[in-house]
Enzyme design. Structure first.
Site, mmCIF file in Angstrom:
data_model
loop_
_atom_site.group_PDB
_atom_site.id
_atom_site.type_symbol
_atom_site.label_atom_id
_atom_site.label_comp_id
_atom_site.label_asym_id
_atom_site.label_seq_id
_atom_site.Cartn_x
_atom_site.Cartn_y
_atom_site.Cartn_z
ATOM 1 N N GLY A 48 1.047 -0.545 -0.093
ATOM 2 C CA GLY A 48 -0.117 -0.134 -0.242
ATOM 3 C C GLY A 48 0.893 1.251 0.100
ATOM 4 O O GLY A 48 1.757 0.997 -0.756
ATOM 5 N N GLU A 55 -12.503 -10.003 2.071
ATOM 6 C CA GLU A 55 -13.776 -9.446 1.018
ATOM 7 C C GLU A 55 -15.397 -10.759 1.010
ATOM 8 O O GLU A 55 -14.724 -11.560 2.389
ATOM 9 C CB GLU A 55 -13.150 -9.841 -0.718
ATOM 10 C CG GLU A 55 -12.040 -9.084 -0.552
ATOM 11 C CD GLU A 55 -12.764 -7.444 -1.235
ATOM 12 O OE1 GLU A 55 -14.006 -7.698 -2.666
ATOM 13 O OE2 GLU A 55 -12.202 -6.689 -1.060
ATOM 14 N N LYS A 100 2.449 -10.468 -4.960
ATOM 15 C CA LYS A 100 3.394 -9.317 -4.665
ATOM 16 C C LYS A 100 4.647 -9.446 -4.978
ATOM 17 O O LYS A 100 5.779 -8.906 -4.825
ATOM 18 C CB LYS A 100 2.719 -8.851 -3.182
ATOM 19 C CG LYS A 100 1.613 -8.503 -3.091
ATOM 20 C CD LYS A 100 0.874 -7.946 -1.941
ATOM 21 C CE LYS A 100 -0.091 -6.970 -1.739
ATOM 22 N NZ LYS A 100 -0.995 -7.159 -0.641
HETATM 23 N N1 LIG Z 1 -8.050 -0.200 -2.057
HETATM 24 C C1 LIG Z 1 -6.902 -0.552 -1.619
HETATM 25 O O1 LIG Z 1 -6.472 -0.932 -0.315
HETATM 26 C C2 LIG Z 1 -5.103 -1.029 -2.500
HETATM 27 C C3 LIG Z 1 -4.265 -1.519 -1.898
HETATM 28 C C4 LIG Z 1 -3.684 -1.426 -3.049
HETATM 29 C C5 LIG Z 1 -3.577 -1.430 -3.834
HETATM 30 N N2 LIG Z 1 -4.847 -1.676 -4.255
HETATM 31 C C6 LIG Z 1 -5.232 -2.323 -5.503
HETATM 32 O O2 LIG Z 1 -5.654 -1.092 -6.854
HETATM 33 C C7 LIG Z 1 -7.529 -1.283 -7.255
HETATM 34 C C8 LIG Z 1 -7.881 -0.319 -7.275
HETATM 35 O O3 LIG Z 1 -8.385 -0.127 -5.524
HETATM 36 P P1 LIG Z 1 -9.741 0.004 -5.387
HETATM 37 O O4 LIG Z 1 -10.124 -0.141 -3.382
HETATM 38 O O5 LIG Z 1 -9.649 1.907 -5.687
HETATM 39 O O6 LIG Z 1 -10.783 -0.499 -6.374
HETATM 40 P P2 LIG Z 1 -12.393 -0.240 -6.264
HETATM 41 O O7 LIG Z 1 -12.761 0.571 -5.158
HETATM 42 O O8 LIG Z 1 -13.316 -1.263 -6.006
HETATM 43 O O9 LIG Z 1 -12.444 0.579 -7.715
HETATM 44 C C9 LIG Z 1 -12.539 0.416 -8.783
HETATM 45 C C10 LIG Z 1 -12.361 1.879 -9.256
HETATM 46 O O10 LIG Z 1 -12.385 0.613 -11.091
HETATM 47 C C11 LIG Z 1 -14.028 0.905 -12.136
HETATM 48 N N3 LIG Z 1 -13.454 0.163 -12.833
HETATM 49 C C12 LIG Z 1 -13.874 -1.327 -12.771
HETATM 50 N N4 LIG Z 1 -13.621 -1.505 -14.648
HETATM 51 C C13 LIG Z 1 -13.761 -0.243 -15.108
HETATM 52 C C14 LIG Z 1 -13.124 -0.613 -16.412
HETATM 53 N N5 LIG Z 1 -13.915 -1.418 -17.437
HETATM 54 N N6 LIG Z 1 -12.937 0.572 -17.130
HETATM 55 C C15 LIG Z 1 -13.199 1.861 -15.828
HETATM 56 N N7 LIG Z 1 -13.074 1.479 -15.312
HETATM 57 C C16 LIG Z 1 -13.297 0.431 -14.704
HETATM 58 C C17 LIG Z 1 -14.653 0.477 -11.107
HETATM 59 O O11 LIG Z 1 -15.974 2.097 -11.985
HETATM 60 P P3 LIG Z 1 -17.016 1.974 -11.131
HETATM 61 O O12 LIG Z 1 -16.921 3.063 -10.107
HETATM 62 O O13 LIG Z 1 -18.152 2.942 -12.075
HETATM 63 O O14 LIG Z 1 -17.601 1.222 -10.567
HETATM 64 C C18 LIG Z 1 -14.514 1.529 -10.244
HETATM 65 O O15 LIG Z 1 -14.514 2.647 -10.363
HETATM 66 C C19 LIG Z 1 -6.927 -2.886 -7.503
HETATM 67 O O16 LIG Z 1 -7.125 -3.025 -8.477
HETATM 68 C C20 LIG Z 1 -6.490 -3.118 -6.071
HETATM 69 O O17 LIG Z 1 -6.684 -4.247 -5.442
HETATM 70 C C21 LIG Z 1 -6.047 -1.718 -3.893
#
Ligand SMILES: NC(=O)c1ccc[n+]([C@@H]2O[C@H](COP(=O)([O-])OP(=O)(O)OC[C@H]3O[C@@H](n4cnc5c(N)ncnc54)[C@H](OP(=O)(O)O)[C@@H]3O)[C@@H](O)[C@H]2O)c1
Length: 341
Positions: free
Chosen positions: A154, A210, A225
């Site tokens: 992160g 999840e 990772k």
């Molecule tokens: N959250 C964390 O703490 C964290 C930490 C490290 C890494 N990550 C990684 O970072 C990434 C984002 O995480 P997040 O927590 O922000 O995920 P999230 O809240 O689920 O957001 C994902 C976003 O991607 C959009 N999306 C999905 N499919 C798409 C497409 N085909 N075209 C355009 N947009 C699309 C979704 O759209 P909608 O809003 O319309 O649904 C949403 O806005 C993931 O890969 C996750 O594994 C997250």
């Protein structure tokens, strides 16, 4: 720097909030003027070549569920690929959900961005775990940068510590707790003497796991990772296929009891030496890797500096956005150096 933001969930929104909040310092301290010229989510995009108003974009997403609802700049139904191909920008930030089966949609977004000469910053582990060697080659071929600090730890600078702070030394091995969910479950089992299923339920209630916890408990997230670290830090050309993976789904209190007799506990450890391995492993309680709850911890074993352990929160919107900002600043500095040499 003109930036396209693909994905506007927790991390994407945190990034825009951070850029809006730190605008003045970024200009004053780093001469960095980030201009978000497009944001895409699943329902469409918002595009403004002059730079979007980030406060407005955040409000719109919260109130209407999509940035495409913008009356002035909205494009309902416009795909992320269409945005990447047709909007002028130097850099793409790709933060769509991780998909470990085929890497999509992130893999196509990243490939298209690199092929069209755009730098990429991502926190999406899927495309990297499946195809990092090929993506690095594609970036080099197109003379652009691919950065992914937020994929491991992160906001905790795990990759930066190895790559920058230990520069010149040789990293011989890496081992660590790379997944907060499984660490929370194992800590709960150890401290509360509850079963795996009970601890998993607690983790789900608190939002640490999840509804489908497979990626975490089956060790795939940790393995992804490891792949990223092995490629980036140790120059190994490996993908997920090269990792021996054992998760914690069948883990029992009995194993913890046995470890306790030796003043040890058990953690899900990812390690890189000759091989890449993920497995529940006995760790002495006084070992720096023995961190509690959702914390991550990574030990680097280097030839001259010895062992260093970095500890921090492995996830969180703002934490992960801070890693994206570091990558953006890194690219900006690299580009500035190129211009003066
Ligand atoms: N959250 C964390 O703490 C964290 C930490 C490290 C890494 N990550 C990684 O970072 C990434 C984002 O995480 P997040 O927590 O922000 O995920 P999230 O809240 O689920 O957001 C994902 C976003 O991607 C959009 N999306 C999905 N499919 C798409 C497409 N085909 N075209 C355009 N947009 C699309 C979704 O759209 P909608 O809003 O319309 O649904 C949403 O806005 C993931 O890969 C996750 O594994 C997250």
């Amino acid at each position: 720097m003109r930036i396209i933001l693909i994905g506007y969930g927790i991390v994407g929104q945190s990034l825009t909030q951070m850029l809006a909040q730190r605008k003045t310092e970024l200009i004053k301290n780093y001469g960095f003027h980030p201009r978000i010229v497009a944001i895409a989510d699943r329902r469409g995009a918002t595009v403004n070549a002059k730079g979007l108003n980030l406060e407005k974009a955040l409000t719109l997403k919260k109130q209407r569920g999509t940035v495409a609802a913008s009356p002035e700049h909205g494009h309902p139904g416009m795909s992320a690929l269409n945005v990447i191909e047709n909007v002028d920008a130097e850099t793409i930030v790709e933060v769509t959900p991780t998909n470990i089966k085929d890497g999509e949609p992130g893999l196509s977004h990243i490939k298209t961005a690199l092929k069209t000469g755009k730098h990429v910053v991502t926190t999406n582990k899927g495309p990297l775990a499946l195809a990092l060697p090929a993506l690095t080659e594609l970036a080099d071929y197109n003379e652009v940068y691919l950065r992914f600090s937020g994929t491991v730890g992160g906001g905790t600078p795990v990759l930066d510590t190895a790559k920058r702070c230990l520069i010149g030394d040789k990293i011989l091995a890496i081992r660590g707790i790379l997944n907060g969910t499984t660490n929370y479950i194992l800590t709960q089992m150890d401290e509360e003497r509850i079963t795996f299923q009970q601890a998993l339920k607690n983790a789900q209630k608190l939002g640490y796991a999840e509804a489908d916890p497979s990626l975490d408990v089956d060790g795939i997230d940790t393995a992804s990772k490891l792949v990223i670290m092995a490629n980036w830090i140790m120059n190994k050309r490996v993908t997920l296929k090269n990792v021996n993976i054992q998760g914690i789904r069948n883990f029992t209190l009995e194993a913890l009891n046995k470890a306790a007799k030796k003043n040890c506990t058990i953690k899900l450890i990812g390690s890189i030496n000759q091989n890449l391995t993920v497995a529940p492993t006995e760790i002495p309680r006084q070992n720096p890797l023995c961190v509690r709850g959702v914390l991550n911890a990574v030990t680097f074993v280097s030839e001259f500096a010895g062992e260093q352990t970095i500890i921090g929160r492995g996830a969180g919107g703002m934490e992960t956005a801070s890693a994206i900002l570091r990558d953006l600043l890194d690219i900006k500095q690299k580009l500035a150096t190129k211009l003066t040499t």
